[in-house]
Design a protein around this motif. Structure first.
Motif, PDB file in Angstrom:
ATOM      1  N   VAL A  55       0.881  -1.169   0.000  1.00 41.01           N
ATOM      2  CA  VAL A  55       0.000   0.000   0.000  1.00 41.01           C
ATOM      3  C   VAL A  55       0.917   1.217   0.000  1.00 41.01           C
ATOM      4  O   VAL A  55       1.707   1.393   0.929  1.00 41.01           O
ATOM      5  CB  VAL A  55      -0.908   0.014   1.254  1.00 41.01           C
ATOM      6  CG1 VAL A  55      -1.797   1.253   1.255  1.00 41.01           C
ATOM      7  CG2 VAL A  55      -1.747  -1.252   1.337  1.00 41.01           C
ATOM      8  N   THR A  56       0.846   2.019  -1.036  1.00 38.59           N
ATOM      9  CA  THR A  56       1.738   3.177  -1.142  1.00 38.59           C
ATOM     10  C   THR A  56       1.374   4.233  -0.088  1.00 38.59           C
ATOM     11  O   THR A  56       0.241   4.244   0.421  1.00 38.59           O
ATOM     12  CB  THR A  56       1.620   3.833  -2.530  1.00 38.59           C
ATOM     13  OG1 THR A  56       0.284   4.329  -2.680  1.00 38.59           O
ATOM     14  CG2 THR A  56       1.926   2.844  -3.645  1.00 38.59           C
ATOM     15  N   GLY A  65       3.932   4.019   3.546  1.00 37.15           N
ATOM     16  CA  GLY A  65       3.061   2.953   3.081  1.00 37.15           C
ATOM     17  C   GLY A  65       3.494   1.671   3.769  1.00 37.15           C
ATOM     18  O   GLY A  65       4.331   1.692   4.667  1.00 37.15           O
ATOM     19  N   LYS A  66       2.942   0.543   3.343  1.00 39.28           N
ATOM     20  CA  LYS A  66       3.356  -0.729   3.936  1.00 39.28           C
ATOM     21  C   LYS A  66       3.534  -1.763   2.841  1.00 39.28           C
ATOM     22  O   LYS A  66       2.869  -1.716   1.806  1.00 39.28           O
ATOM     23  CB  LYS A  66       2.358  -1.204   4.975  1.00 39.28           C
ATOM     24  CG  LYS A  66       0.951  -1.408   4.461  1.00 39.28           C
ATOM     25  CD  LYS A  66       0.030  -1.770   5.597  1.00 39.28           C
ATOM     26  CE  LYS A  66      -1.409  -1.872   5.132  1.00 39.28           C
ATOM     27  NZ  LYS A  66      -2.321  -2.183   6.227  1.00 39.28           N
ATOM     28  N   LYS A  67       4.474  -2.652   3.098  1.00 38.43           N
ATOM     29  CA  LYS A  67       4.815  -3.659   2.094  1.00 38.43           C
ATOM     30  C   LYS A  67       4.967  -5.000   2.797  1.00 38.43           C
ATOM     31  O   LYS A  67       5.903  -5.192   3.571  1.00 38.43           O
ATOM     32  CB  LYS A  67       6.106  -3.241   1.402  1.00 38.43           C
ATOM     33  CG  LYS A  67       6.512  -4.104   0.260  1.00 38.43           C
ATOM     34  CD  LYS A  67       7.538  -3.452  -0.653  1.00 38.43           C
ATOM     35  CE  LYS A  67       8.764  -2.916   0.019  1.00 38.43           C
ATOM     36  NZ  LYS A  67       9.797  -2.402  -0.881  1.00 38.43           N
ATOM     37  N   SER A 104      13.041   2.133   5.275  1.00 38.17           N
ATOM     38  CA  SER A 104      11.852   2.605   4.575  1.00 38.17           C
ATOM     39  C   SER A 104      12.237   3.696   3.587  1.00 38.17           C
ATOM     40  O   SER A 104      11.548   4.678   3.426  1.00 38.17           O
ATOM     41  CB  SER A 104      10.816   3.118   5.579  1.00 38.17           C
ATOM     42  OG  SER A 104      11.388   4.151   6.351  1.00 38.17           O
ATOM     43  N   SER A 105      13.400   3.504   2.910  1.00 38.14           N
ATOM     44  CA  SER A 105      13.892   4.514   1.976  1.00 38.14           C
ATOM     45  C   SER A 105      12.910   4.755   0.834  1.00 38.14           C
ATOM     46  O   SER A 105      12.887   5.847   0.251  1.00 38.14           O
ATOM     47  CB  SER A 105      15.259   4.100   1.420  1.00 38.14           C
ATOM     48  OG  SER A 105      15.160   2.810   0.841  1.00 38.14           O
ATOM     49  N   ASP A 106      12.081   3.774   0.523  1.00 36.80           N
ATOM     50  CA  ASP A 106      11.080   3.961  -0.530  1.00 36.80           C
ATOM     51  C   ASP A 106       9.737   4.403   0.057  1.00 36.80           C
ATOM     52  O   ASP A 106       8.718   4.396  -0.641  1.00 36.80           O
ATOM     53  CB  ASP A 106      10.925   2.677  -1.356  1.00 36.80           C
ATOM     54  CG  ASP A 106      10.488   1.480  -0.521  1.00 36.80           C
ATOM     55  OD1 ASP A 106      10.395   1.615   0.724  1.00 36.80           O
ATOM     56  OD2 ASP A 106      10.244   0.422  -1.101  1.00 36.80           O
ATOM     57  N   GLY A 107       9.749   4.767   1.335  1.00 35.73           N
ATOM     58  CA  GLY A 107       8.511   5.222   1.957  1.00 35.73           C
ATOM     59  C   GLY A 107       7.584   4.102   2.364  1.00 35.73           C
ATOM     60  O   GLY A 107       6.436   4.330   2.733  1.00 35.73           O
ATOM     61  N   MET A 108       8.105   2.870   2.277  1.00 42.18           N
ATOM     62  CA  MET A 108       7.293   1.704   2.609  1.00 42.18           C
ATOM     63  C   MET A 108       7.896   0.997   3.819  1.00 42.18           C
ATOM     64  O   MET A 108       9.086   0.712   3.842  1.00 42.18           O
ATOM     65  CB  MET A 108       7.268   0.733   1.430  1.00 42.18           C
ATOM     66  CG  MET A 108       6.871   1.364   0.105  1.00 42.18           C
ATOM     67  SD  MET A 108       5.132   1.701   0.005  1.00 42.18           S
ATOM     68  CE  MET A 108       4.591   0.162  -0.702  1.00 42.18           C
ATOM     69  N   VAL A 109       7.102   0.712   4.815  1.00 42.90           N
ATOM     70  CA  VAL A 109       7.559  -0.077   5.952  1.00 42.90           C
ATOM     71  C   VAL A 109       7.284  -1.538   5.626  1.00 42.90           C
ATOM     72  O   VAL A 109       6.153  -1.911   5.327  1.00 42.90           O
ATOM     73  CB  VAL A 109       6.819   0.331   7.248  1.00 42.90           C
ATOM     74  CG1 VAL A 109       7.237  -0.560   8.406  1.00 42.90           C
ATOM     75  CG2 VAL A 109       7.080   1.798   7.564  1.00 42.90           C
ATOM     76  N   GLU A 110       8.362  -2.328   5.650  1.00 41.46           N
ATOM     77  CA  GLU A 110       8.225  -3.757   5.338  1.00 41.46           C
ATOM     78  C   GLU A 110       7.807  -4.541   6.564  1.00 41.46           C
ATOM     79  O   GLU A 110       8.342  -4.340   7.643  1.00 41.46           O
ATOM     80  CB  GLU A 110       9.573  -4.300   4.857  1.00 41.46           C
ATOM     81  CG  GLU A 110       9.667  -4.400   3.378  1.00 41.46           C
ATOM     82  CD  GLU A 110      10.830  -5.277   2.969  1.00 41.46           C
ATOM     83  OE1 GLU A 110      10.928  -6.416   3.444  1.00 41.46           O
ATOM     84  OE2 GLU A 110      11.639  -4.793   2.175  1.00 41.46           O
ATOM     85  N   TRP A 111       6.867  -5.412   6.375  1.00 43.58           N
ATOM     86  CA  TRP A 111       6.405  -6.225   7.501  1.00 43.58           C
ATOM     87  C   TRP A 111       5.908  -7.567   7.018  1.00 43.58           C
ATOM     88  O   TRP A 111       5.934  -7.857   5.826  1.00 43.58           O
ATOM     89  CB  TRP A 111       5.343  -5.469   8.289  1.00 43.58           C
ATOM     90  CG  TRP A 111       4.034  -5.270   7.553  1.00 43.58           C
ATOM     91  CD1 TRP A 111       3.869  -5.081   6.213  1.00 43.58           C
ATOM     92  CD2 TRP A 111       2.749  -5.261   8.116  1.00 43.58           C
ATOM     93  NE1 TRP A 111       2.556  -4.936   5.923  1.00 43.58           N
ATOM     94  CE2 TRP A 111       1.830  -5.046   7.084  1.00 43.58           C
ATOM     95  CE3 TRP A 111       2.274  -5.411   9.408  1.00 43.58           C
ATOM     96  CZ2 TRP A 111       0.475  -4.985   7.280  1.00 43.58           C
ATOM     97  CZ3 TRP A 111       0.898  -5.337   9.600  1.00 43.58           C
ATOM     98  CH2 TRP A 111       0.027  -5.123   8.554  1.00 43.58           C
ATOM     99  N   ALA A 112       5.460  -8.361   7.948  1.00 45.69           N
ATOM    100  CA  ALA A 112       4.990  -9.700   7.619  1.00 45.69           C
ATOM    101  C   ALA A 112       3.487  -9.699   7.433  1.00 45.69           C
ATOM    102  O   ALA A 112       2.767  -9.012   8.085  1.00 45.69           O
ATOM    103  CB  ALA A 112       5.345 -10.674   8.724  1.00 45.69           C
TER     104      ALA A 112
END
Ligand SMILES: *[C@@H]1O[C@H](CO)[C@@H](O)[C@H](O)[C@H]1NC(C)=O
Ligand SMILES: *[C@@H]1O[C@H](CO)[C@@H](O)[C@H](O)[C@H]1NC(C)=O
Length: 112
Positions: A55-56, A65-67, A104-112
């Motif tokens: 989600v951007t 956002g979240k990834k 989160s350099s691309d503005g996305m927080v990575e998670w599970a």
């Protein structure tokens, strides 16, 4: 000599969403239980699947956002299927690892 044990249930066994005294509640009698101490392959049929989506920040209407990435869900089983204690195959506590990554350099927080 035998002891007789009588169990009387007031309702079906299960768990509820909302207290059963609430005006709206649901009782579930099925349970999906996974023994992550002995899951060696998360892609095999263990009853559920990891998700991958994003989600951007624009769609999330926030700074980030979240990834959700498959790599953020990691199996760390015990080395032997006969063991129930000890370190995981990757070291540390055995079981499922769910990662949230700080980059989160691309503005996305990575998670599970
Ligand atoms: C739980 O209660 C809320 C508020 O009354 C209701 O909107 C919701 O549908 C209930 N959930 C279930 C699963 O019954
Ligand atoms: C994991 O399970 C999947 C699906 O059954 C299979 O395709 C894959 O080869 C397995 N991986 C390993 C490392 O065994």
């Amino acid at each position: 000599m035998y002891d007789m044990i009588v169990v009387v249930a007031k309702c079906a066994c299960g768990y509820s969403v909302n207290a059963t005294s609430a005006s709206a509640f649901s009782v579930f009698t099925d349970l999906l239980e996974t023994d992550f101490l002995h899951v060696y392959n998360l892609s095999s049929d263990i009853g559920w699947q990891r998700q991958e989506y994003n989600v951007t920040p624009q769609v999330a209407r926030g700074t980030y956002g979240k990834k959700a990435e498959l790599r953020n869900v990691v199996a760390n089983p015990l080395n032997s299927s006969y063991d129930y204690a000890g370190s995981g195959a990757l070291g540390g506590d055995p079981g499922l690892q769910l990662w949230v990554r700080g980059d989160s350099s691309d503005g996305m927080v990575e998670w599970a």
